[in-house]
Design an enzyme around this catalytic site. Sequence first.
Site, PDB file in Angstrom:
ATOM      1  N   ASP A  80       0.877  -1.159   0.000  1.00 29.72           N
ATOM      2  CA  ASP A  80       0.000   0.000   0.000  1.00 29.72           C
ATOM      3  C   ASP A  80       0.923   1.219   0.000  1.00 29.72           C
ATOM      4  O   ASP A  80       2.122   1.112   0.304  1.00 29.72           O
ATOM      5  CB  ASP A  80      -0.941   0.011   1.206  1.00 29.72           C
TER       6      ASP A  80
HETATM    7  C1  BGC Z   1      -4.890   3.440  -0.014  1.00 32.45           C
HETATM    8  C2  BGC Z   1      -4.964   2.462  -1.176  1.00 32.45           C
HETATM    9  C3  BGC Z   1      -4.729   3.207  -2.460  1.00 32.45           C
HETATM   10  C4  BGC Z   1      -3.388   3.897  -2.381  1.00 32.45           C
HETATM   11  C5  BGC Z   1      -3.038   4.667  -3.635  1.00 32.45           C
HETATM   12  C6  BGC Z   1      -3.631   4.270  -0.034  1.00 32.45           C
HETATM   13  O1  BGC Z   1      -3.707   5.293   0.912  1.00 32.45           O
HETATM   14  O2  BGC Z   1      -4.967   2.727   1.206  1.00 32.45           O
HETATM   15  O3  BGC Z   1      -6.210   1.835  -1.193  1.00 32.45           O
HETATM   16  O4  BGC Z   1      -4.778   2.317  -3.545  1.00 32.45           O
HETATM   17  O5  BGC Z   1      -3.406   4.813  -1.304  1.00 32.45           O
HETATM   18  O6  BGC Z   1      -3.859   5.768  -3.762  1.00 32.45           O
END
Ligand code: BGC
Length: 726
Positions: free
Chosen positions: A222
Amino acid sequence: MTDLTLEEKASLTSGSDTWHTTPIGEAVPALTLSDGPHGLRRQAERGDALGLGNSVPATCFPPAVALGSSWDAHLAHRVGAALAREACALGVDVVLGPGVNIKRSPLCGRNFEYFSEDPHLTGVMGAAVVTGIQSLGVGACVKHFAVNNQETDRMRVSADVDEQSLREIYLPAFERIVREAKPYTVMCSYNRINGVHASQNRWLLTEVLREEWGFDGLVMSDWGAVNDRVAALEAGLDLEMPPTGTDEEIVEAVRSGRLPEAVLDLAAGRLLELVRRVEGRASFEGWDLDAHHELAREAARASAVLLKNDGDVLPLRQGQRVAVVGELARTPRYQGGGSSHVVPTRLDNAWEALGRPAFAAGYRLDGQPDAGLSREAVAAASEADVTLVFLGLPEAAESEGFDRTTIELPAVQVALLREVAEVCPKIVVVLANGGVVSVAEWQEHASAILEGWLLGQAGGSALADLLTGAHSPSGRLTETIPNRLADVPSHLHFPGGDGHVRYGEGRYVGYRHYDTLDADVAYPFGHGLTYSRFTYSDLDARETGSDEWSVEVTVTNTGERFAHEVVQLYVAFDEERPSRPRHELRGFAKVGLEPGDSERVRFALTGRDIAQWSVSRKGWRIDAGAFTVEVGASSRDIRLRAELTSGGDGYAAPLDRMSTLGEWLAHPEGSRALKQLLQGAPGLDRTDPALLRLAMGIPLAKFATFGIGLTSEVVDGLVAAVRGDG
Ligand code: BGC
């Protein structure tokens, strides 16, 4: 691989910026990643990960809270395929979705991005989205792996969860998707699991995901989830996103011998394999905006849930004077905040879609009281035969990044509803909310409640379709609506503190808790009404093989309209003193039927559907005995039942010195060995029952201290005998 330098290989294991992987010359192109999950958030150039910057317009399909409520895997597949088409048109190689975490608490700020409190439903819907996305060669990214069920302290918190709950509640959706839909990528979560960061969790990322489930794709972090590059690589994390500029650490670790080069080769190789996989993805010049908007509308229509419809107040009748009250009818809330935020290609609102009937805003979205607005609403409602009252959570109430602290609607909205209900006899409440809201306090003022969740850009017209009866509602609850927040099983353990959240409710999440305890709820899991009626008949449940069964049932539309029924199959265990959830969803089918028509619905069950995770076995265990299949319209509306039996898998936990007398007697070889030893001794059946019960709980080794002849040596002999080495 051999022609890449160490530095080049290391560079492949982190991105080149927020949304791109690292290219190497002509040979390895950069891949473009983009959120996800219910629409594309393709940011121009570098972008940001918090949903702050704008993105190019894309269709905003219903977020998972809604799409899940459609209980329609085929529809989810079509939405996935439409997402892929837009991805191809926007040059996106991997869509960051679907999100398949379990709704452990209604307070989780990101519940709108997840499908359900139930792992089976989540897995089936998630798999359908993945196969849809990947049908055009675009990669899907299943997230957030794993046990990311809250936003509070999400980057540090340790989700402390027992192994059985992990295996039965928090992992099965990922497992199904990996095994059946073969996603190209998986995104690890931010949190720790039992103390170990998901991004550095070898057990999770390698042993379970790859070795057990056969995942052959790439694991990315993530955004910002990596804490230690080397530890992450060793655990099975292939790609750090976005880059932290620490590739040198990896090069250094390989040079110093701290990190085997083979580990780096594996990760870099998976990135190259991903590049190869998406190379063949389709490419389009734009997409049909109308057709995708129409699909978003169809999906939204399939997702709203009619909770209540006293006196058949819905659908609206021709000639009725209708008033619309509530700012949300004009300014719809149709998606959640954070990284999934999409700039829609267009936006419908319900008031216009209904043909602009009499309207009053009624309340302010910021929750501040406004007597003038409520006076206008009361005036409008007093002139109407039916008043549609649009209520819901404002943007500020829920989002990625924080959890709610209440499940109540804003007080000004509830107050408005009371006032309006005093002057208009027929009130229909239409809800807009990503997380569940309580209805207990106010539902007596509404004849009907249509739960609209967050329905995406075409939600407004979809709601009009349902309210007017152009279509019948067909959504069903994917999560229980409790009477009170305090009734929620995780309540005392959410969101934890001091860096830990204890999953104290274990496997008893959602209806597994309420139904096992027979506790009152406002609306049960699986519930949803429509404008027709269905009967269930001719249940036929039979064994088709060793631990394989088929279940068939006939569903008939006995009402006056075309409508859908969602037939739900649960396996149940009726125990006087529950040792496992009373029943669990194991199949569902959505069928559309004309009045008078019937359909035979078929399900297949396997041993895994009745299995429990055994900690001692480190695997699934199937007990011998009877179980019940239940077919019905919700977890609390079971129409037909049948009993089946399983021969079990013969597993008995191994015995040792500290196994109790009861465990020895329940074990086939153990009881044989023990009975042989006790030959001639007074029969157990002649022992005082209370004494016998007491004795049953005593570890065999402890009998040595009671001077009844069962010495330590005798016990050792028994253990050796049952293990086959005596
Ligand atoms: C989120 C993800 C997301 C990523 C990119 C993170 O803060 O938890 O779900 O895909 O950011 O935007």
